[in-house]
Design an enzyme around this catalytic site. Structure first.
Site, mmCIF file in Angstrom:
data_model
loop_
_atom_site.group_PDB
_atom_site.id
_atom_site.type_symbol
_atom_site.label_atom_id
_atom_site.label_comp_id
_atom_site.label_asym_id
_atom_site.label_seq_id
_atom_site.Cartn_x
_atom_site.Cartn_y
_atom_site.Cartn_z
ATOM 1 N N HIS A 1 27.381 34.717 46.967
ATOM 2 C CA HIS A 1 28.444 35.195 46.089
ATOM 3 C C HIS A 1 28.632 34.198 44.945
ATOM 4 C CE1 HIS A 1 31.971 37.465 44.920
ATOM 5 N NE2 HIS A 1 32.698 36.362 44.939
ATOM 6 N N CYS B 1 35.675 42.987 44.300
ATOM 7 C CA CYS B 1 34.426 42.344 43.873
ATOM 8 C C CYS B 1 33.254 42.615 44.804
ATOM 9 C CB CYS B 1 34.644 40.844 43.714
ATOM 10 S SG CYS B 1 35.899 40.442 42.470
ATOM 11 N N HIS C 1 30.880 36.699 36.353
ATOM 12 C CA HIS C 1 31.335 37.543 37.464
ATOM 13 C C HIS C 1 31.822 38.876 36.918
ATOM 14 C CE1 HIS C 1 32.923 38.991 41.081
ATOM 15 N NE2 HIS C 1 33.589 37.935 41.519
ATOM 16 N N PHE D 1 38.638 40.073 46.336
ATOM 17 C CA PHE D 1 40.082 40.038 46.494
ATOM 18 C C PHE D 1 40.511 41.135 47.475
ATOM 19 C CE2 PHE D 1 41.206 38.085 42.077
ATOM 20 C CZ PHE D 1 40.665 36.893 42.485
ATOM 21 N N GLU E 1 31.664 30.510 52.038
ATOM 22 C CA GLU E 1 30.387 31.141 52.344
ATOM 23 C C GLU E 1 29.372 30.141 52.887
ATOM 24 O OE1 GLU E 1 28.222 33.111 49.221
ATOM 25 O OE2 GLU E 1 29.132 31.887 47.665
ATOM 26 N N LYS F 1 25.828 34.328 39.376
ATOM 27 C CA LYS F 1 27.015 34.269 38.518
ATOM 28 C C LYS F 1 26.996 33.029 37.629
ATOM 29 C CE LYS F 1 29.933 36.835 41.788
ATOM 30 N NZ LYS F 1 28.937 36.931 42.896
#
Length: 422
Positions: A309, A169, A346, A405, A320, A341
């Site tokens: 993110h 990602c 996403h 990931f 984060e 997002k």
């Protein structure tokens, strides 16, 4: 003299609209484009929502041969790439092709076409041995994601360094970071870069279902992705592409180009901890932020906006938030943060580039897009997440981050450039 990498063209295929203008309109208005999946029957699955792009390849100018040959993700990249080329004003056929590069990010490659061909070749899974005689002639290209970078290279006439970056990602962020390095080291004068992804297929949906990462708010898909909200219950998948023309600064100035901004710093780290898990302290993301700021010769107090993110999972939100505090200290509490997002879902390997483009447009408009669906802020996430409504603010330096990931954590610092008006 040191070389600097600047952005002179952008193109977008995104949920809620095709093209940069439609994309910015959605972001600036805080609208959401997530809905029940229409690409296939998603009723058997735990999560049945996604940010789908209303993309018609014929309307977007692709030929019948291109439509037959290209996976949906590759189609996105070509269409967004053409917009970025036109936006840049570069006469690509007048450049030395050996000085043009391509760096394209993707996490799952040609998933849509691979799943379709497996279904056909196996007669919907009836046969263990797939009958290759039923496969389309371009099946090999679907197995090799580099084929998408090749298509983009053909589109722009690139004969310099051409590559695919696949780091989950963070791919859409890392691909642009790598492109900037090609510019700065002198390997290319122009690099067409960004990310593309069309992952909306049963195999992708079920993979996220199994790990319980996706939202189950199927009765209200437009508000399902809720970053930093205490009622969040997971991410919402998406698709799309953002392609960026990255150019050496003096090369851009010599032709009087409009400059959106400079990739002033970039860094990536890995937590070497867990495939999907994150340390709540945000140490690796913080390290990436610190290195990117150092490269950019920027202090924490220079950061005027953070593009998060913001996936919509509690684990990510805490991670984060901690990273921002660790790197920016007290200034983190004074800095607006928002997550796209919440509006477009996403899109895995494409989202980092979509977030870069949205952030650059925030530079242009002196307007920070909001975090949609943020009605009840999680008390453990105690920063300013720009809830619901865009905010007017002039920003000269911003930070955008990604988490993927495998433990990947990336950060990029973007700066305005003096005398960059159109």
């Amino acid at each position: 003299m040191s070389r600097r990498a600047v952005i002179t063209g952008v193109g977008v295929v995104a949920p809620g609209g095709i093209g940069t203008k439609a994309y910015w309109q959605l972001l600036s208005e805080g609208r959401t484009a997530t809905r029940i999946i229409t690409h296939f029957d998603a009723s058997p699955y735990r999560s049945r929502m996604a940010g789908e792009a209303d993309f018609d390849p014929v309307r977007e100018g692709l030929t019948p041969q291109e439509i037959r040959r290209l996976d949906r993700a590759a189609q996105f990249a070509v269409v967004a790439g053409r917009e970025a080329m036109a936006d840049s004003g570069i006469e690509f056929d007048q450049l030395d092709p050996g000085r043009i590069g391509v760096s394209l990010g993707t996490a799952v490659g040609c998933t849509t076409s691979l799943e379709r061909e497996f279904i056909v070749g196996s007669d919907r899974g009836k046969y263990w041995e797939v009958d290759a005689s039923y496969a389309v002639p371009h099946l090999y290209d679907y197995f090799t994601p580099s084929s998408m970078a090749t298509e983009l290279a053909w589109t722009v006439g690139a004969e310099g360094p051409v590559s695919v970056v696949s780091t989950g990602c963070t791919s859409g962020l890392d691909s642009v970071g790598y492109a900037a390095e090609l510019i700065m080291e002198g390997s290319a004068d122009v690099v067409v870069t960004g990310g593309t992804e069309a992952p909306l297929s049963p195999i992708t949906v079920v993979c996220f279902d199994v790990i319980r990462a996706s939202s189950t708010r199927n009765d209200d898909p437009t508000t399902a992705c809720r970053p930093f909200d205490k009622t969040r219950d997971g991410l919402v998948l998406g698709e799309g592409s953002a392609i960026i023309v990255l150019e050496e600064l003096e090369h851009a100035r010599a032709r009087g180009a409009h400059i959106y901004g400079e990739v002033a710093g970039f860094a990536s780290r890995c937590n070497a901890y867990h495939m999907t898990g994150l340390h709540p302290e945000g140490i690796e993301m913080s390290d990436a932020i610190n290195i990117a700021l150092k490269q950019a010769r920027a202090d924490a107090t220079d950061v005027g906006y953070i593009n998060a993110h913001g996936s919509g999972t509690k684990q990510n939100d805490l991670h984060e938030t901690a990273a921002f505090k660790r790197s920016l200290g007290a200034h983190a509490y004074k800095t607006p943060v928002s997550g796209f997002k919440s509006m477009i879902g996403h899109s895995l390997g494409a989202i980092g580039s979509l977030e870069i483009v949205g952030s650059l447009l925030a530079f242009e408009q002196d307007l920070i897009p909001p975090t949609a669906n943020l009605h009840e802020q999680d008390p453990e996430c105690d920063l300013d997440y720009t809830p619901l409504v865009a905010r007017e603010k002039k920003v000269d330096t911003l930070l955008t981050v990604g988490s993927g990931f495998g433990g990947f954590q990336s950060a990029m610092v973007l700066k305005k450039v003096e005398g960059a008006g159109r």
